[in-house]
Scaffold this active site. Sequence first.
Site, PDB file in Angstrom:
ATOM      1  N   ASP A  47       0.858  -1.192   0.000  1.00  0.00           N
ATOM      2  CA  ASP A  47       0.000   0.000   0.000  1.00  0.00           C
ATOM      3  C   ASP A  47       0.893   1.240   0.000  1.00  0.00           C
ATOM      4  O   ASP A  47       1.845   1.342   0.774  1.00  0.00           O
ATOM      5  CB  ASP A  47      -0.907  -0.017   1.235  1.00  0.00           C
ATOM      6  CG  ASP A  47      -2.046   0.991   1.121  1.00  0.00           C
ATOM      7  OD1 ASP A  47      -3.206   0.564   1.097  1.00  0.00           O
ATOM      8  OD2 ASP A  47      -1.769   2.217   1.045  1.00  0.00           O
ATOM      9  N   HIS A  73     -10.208  -5.371  -2.951  1.00  0.00           N
ATOM     10  CA  HIS A  73      -8.855  -5.637  -2.469  1.00  0.00           C
ATOM     11  C   HIS A  73      -8.930  -5.983  -1.001  1.00  0.00           C
ATOM     12  O   HIS A  73      -9.727  -5.413  -0.246  1.00  0.00           O
ATOM     13  CB  HIS A  73      -7.943  -4.425  -2.687  1.00  0.00           C
ATOM     14  CG  HIS A  73      -8.551  -3.130  -2.252  1.00  0.00           C
ATOM     15  ND1 HIS A  73      -9.485  -2.461  -2.999  1.00  0.00           N
ATOM     16  CD2 HIS A  73      -8.365  -2.400  -1.125  1.00  0.00           C
ATOM     17  CE1 HIS A  73      -9.854  -1.363  -2.357  1.00  0.00           C
ATOM     18  NE2 HIS A  73      -9.195  -1.310  -1.206  1.00  0.00           N
ATOM     19  N   LEU A  74      -8.085  -6.933  -0.633  1.00  0.00           N
ATOM     20  CA  LEU A  74      -7.997  -7.366   0.753  1.00  0.00           C
ATOM     21  C   LEU A  74      -6.755  -6.711   1.356  1.00  0.00           C
ATOM     22  O   LEU A  74      -5.640  -6.900   0.853  1.00  0.00           O
ATOM     23  CB  LEU A  74      -7.873  -8.898   0.775  1.00  0.00           C
ATOM     24  CG  LEU A  74      -7.782  -9.589   2.123  1.00  0.00           C
ATOM     25  CD1 LEU A  74      -9.022  -9.313   2.970  1.00  0.00           C
ATOM     26  CD2 LEU A  74      -7.621 -11.101   1.924  1.00  0.00           C
TER      27      LEU A  74
HETATM   28  P1  AMP Z   1      -9.661   1.351   0.371  1.00  0.00           P
HETATM   29  O1  AMP Z   1      -9.734   2.640   1.132  1.00  0.00           O
HETATM   30  O2  AMP Z   1     -10.062   0.136   1.173  1.00  0.00           O
HETATM   31  O3  AMP Z   1     -10.388   1.424  -0.967  1.00  0.00           O
HETATM   32  O4  AMP Z   1      -8.123   1.112   0.073  1.00  0.00           O
HETATM   33  C1  AMP Z   1      -7.465   1.664  -1.019  1.00  0.00           C
HETATM   34  C2  AMP Z   1      -6.009   1.633  -0.672  1.00  0.00           C
HETATM   35  O5  AMP Z   1      -5.256   1.786  -1.858  1.00  0.00           O
HETATM   36  C3  AMP Z   1      -5.568   2.755   0.277  1.00  0.00           C
HETATM   37  O6  AMP Z   1      -5.038   2.189   1.477  1.00  0.00           O
HETATM   38  C4  AMP Z   1      -4.510   3.506  -0.523  1.00  0.00           C
HETATM   39  O7  AMP Z   1      -3.439   3.955   0.263  1.00  0.00           O
HETATM   40  C5  AMP Z   1      -4.079   2.466  -1.538  1.00  0.00           C
HETATM   41  N1  AMP Z   1      -3.562   2.993  -2.798  1.00  0.00           N
HETATM   42  C6  AMP Z   1      -4.081   3.971  -3.567  1.00  0.00           C
HETATM   43  N2  AMP Z   1      -3.329   4.149  -4.670  1.00  0.00           N
HETATM   44  C7  AMP Z   1      -2.312   3.264  -4.601  1.00  0.00           C
HETATM   45  C8  AMP Z   1      -1.199   2.954  -5.443  1.00  0.00           C
HETATM   46  N3  AMP Z   1      -0.975   3.607  -6.585  1.00  0.00           N
HETATM   47  N4  AMP Z   1      -0.342   1.978  -5.040  1.00  0.00           N
HETATM   48  C9  AMP Z   1      -0.550   1.323  -3.887  1.00  0.00           C
HETATM   49  N5  AMP Z   1      -1.584   1.550  -3.062  1.00  0.00           N
HETATM   50  C10 AMP Z   1      -2.450   2.512  -3.403  1.00  0.00           C
END
Ligand code: AMP
Length: 114
Positions: free
Chosen positions: A30, A100-101
Amino acid sequence: MEKTIFQKIIDRELEADIVFENKNIIAFKDINAIAPVHILIVPKKYIDSINSLQSEDKEIIGEMFIVAKDLAKELKIDESGYRTVFNTNDDAGQTVYHIHLHLIGGRKLDWPPG
Ligand code: AMP
């Protein structure tokens, strides 16, 4: 339809720190880690949220958890403990609409979450 950030990572249009990949799943760190271990386990099949799951998705969801527990062991948080979380929609803070998990560990985690 505009690709999600995770679809762009799957398609190698966006860089990510990938820690695991097979034909069904990709897992990467993340970008905004909230703990020493914070990995996102993402199916290559596009499913926007847990609300859209179909019975045919049973296997992929199971495989995501198998990947989570294997990574937890590899990253040595299996004994200390970790959390596996799917956020769904606004109240849970879902920001990327491709399921996503979250695999989170490496420190003591509060419960209940905020
Ligand atoms: P959610 O809030 O459960 O939808 O989680 C989305 C997650 O994706 C968050 O924890 C973000 O920090 C992560 N995220 C967003 N963009 C990226 C990226 N380009 N690479 C890795 N993680 C990301």
